[in-house]
Motif scaffolding. Structure first.
Motif, PDB file in Angstrom:
ATOM      1  N   LEU A 105       0.865  -1.183   0.000  1.00 24.60           N
ATOM      2  CA  LEU A 105       0.000   0.000   0.000  1.00 24.60           C
ATOM      3  C   LEU A 105       0.895   1.225   0.000  1.00 24.60           C
ATOM      4  O   LEU A 105       1.778   1.353   0.856  1.00 24.60           O
ATOM      5  CB  LEU A 105      -0.897   0.002   1.243  1.00 24.60           C
ATOM      6  N   ASN A 106       0.671   2.120  -0.960  1.00 28.48           N
ATOM      7  CA  ASN A 106       1.404   3.387  -1.008  1.00 28.48           C
ATOM      8  C   ASN A 106       0.600   4.443  -0.248  1.00 28.48           C
ATOM      9  O   ASN A 106      -0.375   5.002  -0.749  1.00 28.48           O
ATOM     10  CB  ASN A 106       1.620   3.813  -2.458  1.00 28.48           C
ATOM     11  N   LEU A 107       1.034   4.677   1.002  1.00 28.10           N
ATOM     12  CA  LEU A 107       0.294   5.606   1.864  1.00 28.10           C
ATOM     13  C   LEU A 107       0.380   7.036   1.343  1.00 28.10           C
ATOM     14  O   LEU A 107      -0.539   7.835   1.549  1.00 28.10           O
ATOM     15  CB  LEU A 107       0.835   5.536   3.291  1.00 28.10           C
ATOM     16  N   GLY A 108       1.469   7.364   0.655  1.00 26.20           N
ATOM     17  CA  GLY A 108       1.593   8.710   0.077  1.00 26.20           C
ATOM     18  C   GLY A 108       0.514   8.946  -0.967  1.00 26.20           C
ATOM     19  O   GLY A 108      -0.111  10.015  -1.017  1.00 26.20           O
TER      20      GLY A 108
ATOM     21  N   LEU B 272      -2.336   7.376  -1.065  1.00 24.85           N
ATOM     22  CA  LEU B 272      -3.610   7.422  -0.344  1.00 24.85           C
ATOM     23  C   LEU B 272      -3.826   8.809   0.273  1.00 24.85           C
ATOM     24  O   LEU B 272      -4.937   9.367   0.225  1.00 24.85           O
ATOM     25  CB  LEU B 272      -3.623   6.344   0.742  1.00 24.85           C
ATOM     26  N   MET B 273      -2.761   9.373   0.832  1.00 23.61           N
ATOM     27  CA  MET B 273      -2.863  10.704   1.433  1.00 23.61           C
ATOM     28  C   MET B 273      -3.166  11.767   0.383  1.00 23.61           C
ATOM     29  O   MET B 273      -3.894  12.727   0.650  1.00 23.61           O
ATOM     30  CB  MET B 273      -1.570  11.054   2.174  1.00 23.61           C
ATOM     31  N   ALA B 274      -2.568  11.597  -0.806  1.00 22.94           N
ATOM     32  CA  ALA B 274      -2.751  12.621  -1.845  1.00 22.94           C
ATOM     33  C   ALA B 274      -4.217  12.767  -2.236  1.00 22.94           C
ATOM     34  O   ALA B 274      -4.662  13.851  -2.615  1.00 22.94           O
ATOM     35  CB  ALA B 274      -1.910  12.273  -3.068  1.00 22.94           C
TER      36      ALA B 274
ATOM     37  N   ARG C 290      -6.609  11.793  -0.047  1.00 21.59           N
ATOM     38  CA  ARG C 290      -7.327  11.659   1.221  1.00 21.59           C
ATOM     39  C   ARG C 290      -8.309  10.490   1.140  1.00 21.59           C
ATOM     40  O   ARG C 290      -9.508  10.618   1.381  1.00 21.59           O
ATOM     41  CB  ARG C 290      -8.049  12.967   1.579  1.00 21.59           C
TER      42      ARG C 290
ATOM     43  N   LEU D 281       4.509  10.619   7.105  1.00 23.58           N
ATOM     44  CA  LEU D 281       5.234   9.469   6.563  1.00 23.58           C
ATOM     45  C   LEU D 281       6.681   9.477   7.051  1.00 23.58           C
ATOM     46  O   LEU D 281       7.600   9.185   6.305  1.00 23.58           O
ATOM     47  CB  LEU D 281       5.185   9.506   5.029  1.00 23.58           C
TER      48      LEU D 281
ATOM     49  N   ALA E 170       6.681   5.593   3.003  1.00 17.94           N
ATOM     50  CA  ALA E 170       5.355   5.683   2.386  1.00 17.94           C
ATOM     51  C   ALA E 170       4.753   4.330   2.028  1.00 17.94           C
ATOM     52  O   ALA E 170       3.542   4.176   2.021  1.00 17.94           O
ATOM     53  CB  ALA E 170       5.421   6.540   1.125  1.00 17.94           C
ATOM     54  N   THR E 171       5.574   3.348   1.724  1.00 19.06           N
ATOM     55  CA  THR E 171       5.037   2.119   1.139  1.00 19.06           C
ATOM     56  C   THR E 171       5.337   0.918   2.020  1.00 19.06           C
ATOM     57  O   THR E 171       6.485   0.702   2.420  1.00 19.06           O
ATOM     58  CB  THR E 171       5.636   1.898  -0.263  1.00 19.06           C
ATOM     59  N   ALA E 172       4.303   0.150   2.333  1.00 13.41           N
ATOM     60  CA  ALA E 172       4.481  -1.039   3.170  1.00 13.41           C
ATOM     61  C   ALA E 172       3.409  -2.055   2.845  1.00 13.41           C
ATOM     62  O   ALA E 172       2.395  -1.740   2.224  1.00 13.41           O
ATOM     63  CB  ALA E 172       4.407  -0.656   4.655  1.00 13.41           C
TER      64      ALA E 172
ATOM     65  N   GLY F  36      -5.709   7.871   4.728  1.00 14.05           N
ATOM     66  CA  GLY F  36      -4.590   8.794   4.547  1.00 14.05           C
ATOM     67  C   GLY F  36      -5.131  10.191   4.321  1.00 14.05           C
ATOM     68  O   GLY F  36      -6.056  10.363   3.534  1.00 14.05           O
ATOM     69  N   THR F  37      -4.591  11.174   5.024  1.00 14.16           N
ATOM     70  CA  THR F  37      -5.109  12.524   4.796  1.00 14.16           C
ATOM     71  C   THR F  37      -4.009  13.564   4.887  1.00 14.16           C
ATOM     72  O   THR F  37      -2.967  13.340   5.492  1.00 14.16           O
ATOM     73  CB  THR F  37      -6.202  12.935   5.812  1.00 14.16           C
TER      74      THR F  37
END
Lengths: 325, 325
Positions: free
Chosen positions: A247-250, A252-254, A256, B239, B243-245, B261-262
């Motif tokens: 999962l790329n949280l960055g 996801l954040m972009a 939201r 982050l 960012a990625t996991a 993610g926000t």
């Protein structure tokens, strides 16, 4: 009574019609004479040994039935013998009789055949709880449904269209996409020929999906996140493509965005009753008005249970498969 | 006017006090004479070139200020010159003056020093929008805050305690955990010495966290999912750990959990105004009552901006660092 049992885990052939003890309702339960049981993909996983029933649940497969109330527990006031009902179960539906907490019972909607009603509880509760209750789909939103022609998919299309959403679906054949279009889906993506992220973006002017209803899991995780609109919600309710992925949280954040995993079966009885009450209030009127209907692919006799499972495994069907005692 | 600029990306020393053109308010804007600017971790990322300002934003760093209204645009009726205010910015706070849409301006809460008020907008808006608006923290819930002694952490503790939640924090030193305890956190986990999943489970009788406010990202993703209570919401807003996991969707489904993610900065002006209005209605009264207060670590003169950034990078501080023109 007769029931379809799983004496050992394995392929379809392990499903065995056998005599088992009759169930007896507790004080808050309803005993139903089963007219039909819906077949769900979770039943196939349970048969293979990959999906143990929750603690306290029947060891028999079957997450939904329709039928007639045979008896009620001492504390049950909402239902009486003879009522035509359908019910969301934690297990035990593949049988001549089943016991279920009264809060998980629904009336057969007016205008729906008693047998066909067995195809409603699991899909309507799944779609309502995930797409509407959890992911808050609103009029004007774009909903992307993976596997639009499945039992869940065909119900999700209808309920979302009725709610004023734009519905996008993926499916693997032109015939399945035609069936989705007939139910109201307007963005039709053949996942064997097209990338759904690119197609959805192109056909929504770059907007993407406000809500995604996903049964694939790991294999689609990164692409699903890419397909989300700003503030979009990805609801994962199945793992047909595996459980674990990057999962790329960055990313996801972009947008939201949210990734939500849910199951219906593991919820508490109280939570299931809340879902059933929501369904009765918000979805049942649409069915009674004829706006939304159960999509039934085939009624299969109990004796042919292995064939019913094979239909789901082969995945050429559209809508629900029912088992009839 | 004088402002702290980033002529090139790099370490703290690139921050340069320089003359830049005065900003001029548009019809819906407020021009503020800056009393102080809050320093945020995002400013450090921007300085390094890892966090471009959104389109249309000031190229100057600074996401929050306090000060006095110098002028207002023709369409602004809520504010007038001389008002003591603080504001949530999309950039430009490290300057003698800044322009901001009127919807992102808040009054300095009664009883709060004008300079200290610069430490409120970003943290209160971040905590309110994520913990309350998005993740719906309720009385009786368990909130886990990673980095409990940070600016965001110290505000999250206070607002969550005021809302009747049980607050758990992680931090890296006993002194930081003491500061968190003084603010109302009751579950104190030194992440250098203990595994937060195990500790949180032990100290909540196996319940876990209903909401997690996380600035670490990838490094904590799997453990955060493991720490979620049934129906729990993990909100990732930073982050610092990548960012990625790998995400185990099966584990997420088992608890019916959410990963959200926000960012605050990328929201539209309309959405920022909605957040600011929510903060004013729900959080500001708690500050004016003295229940919640800004936690200020140090006021640093503009000329020493590099040192202000180094304080955040070294991370021995508790609460907010402010830059004063």
């Amino acid at each position: 009574m007769r029931a379809i049992t799983i004496p050992e885990f394995g392929d379809e052939q392990v499903l065995t019609l056998a005599d088992v003890p009759d169930p007896t309702p507790g004080p808050g339960d309803v005993l139903i004479d089963v007219a039909a049981a819906g077949v769900n993909r979770a039943d196939l996983l349970q048969r293979k040994g990959f999906y143990d029933p929750p603690a306290g649940a029947s060891p028999l497969p079957g997450l939904e039935v329709s039928g007639t109330v045979a008896a009620v527990g001492a504390d049950v006031t909402d239902w009486r013998p003879g009522d035509r009902v359908c019910a969301l179960l934690t297990g035990g539906g593949y049988a001549q009789q089943v016991v279920v907490p009264a809060g998980q019972v629904l009336p057969v909607p007016e205008g729906v055949d008693l047998v066909d009603a067995a195809g409603l509880p699991e899909v309507v509760c799944t779609v309502w709880s995930n797409v509407f209750d959890t992911a808050r789909l609103r009029a004007g939103d774009v909903l992307l449904i993976h596997g639009g022609s499945s039992g869940i998919g065909t119900m999700a299309i209808q309920l979302a269209v009725a709610a004023g959403a734009t519905v996008a679906v993926t499916a693997g054949t032109a015939a399945k996409l035609d069936a989705c279009r007939d139910l109201g889906a307007t963005i039709l993506i053949n996942y064997r020929e097209e990338d759904f992220v690119t197609e959805l973006s192109r056909l929504t002017d770059g907007h993407g999906a406000d809500v995604i209803l996903d049964v694939i899991g790991a294999k689609y995780l990164d692409r699903n996140v890419s397909a989300l609109a700003d503030g979009g919600r990805l609801v994962v309710i199945g793992l047909q493509g595996g459980a674990t992925a990057e999962l790329n949280l960055g990313k996801l954040m972009a947008t939201r965005g949210s990734v939500i995993g849910t199951t219906l079966r593991s919820r508490t009885d109280a939570d299931k009753a809340r879902v059933v009450a929501g369904v009765r209030e918000q979805a049942w009127p649409l069915i009674e008005a004829g706006t939304v209907r159960p999509i039934i692919f085939e009624r299969v006799p109990f004796a042919e249970a292995p064939r019913a499972h094979r239909i789901l495994a082969d995945s050429h069907h559209v809508g629900k498969v029912l088992l009839v005692p």
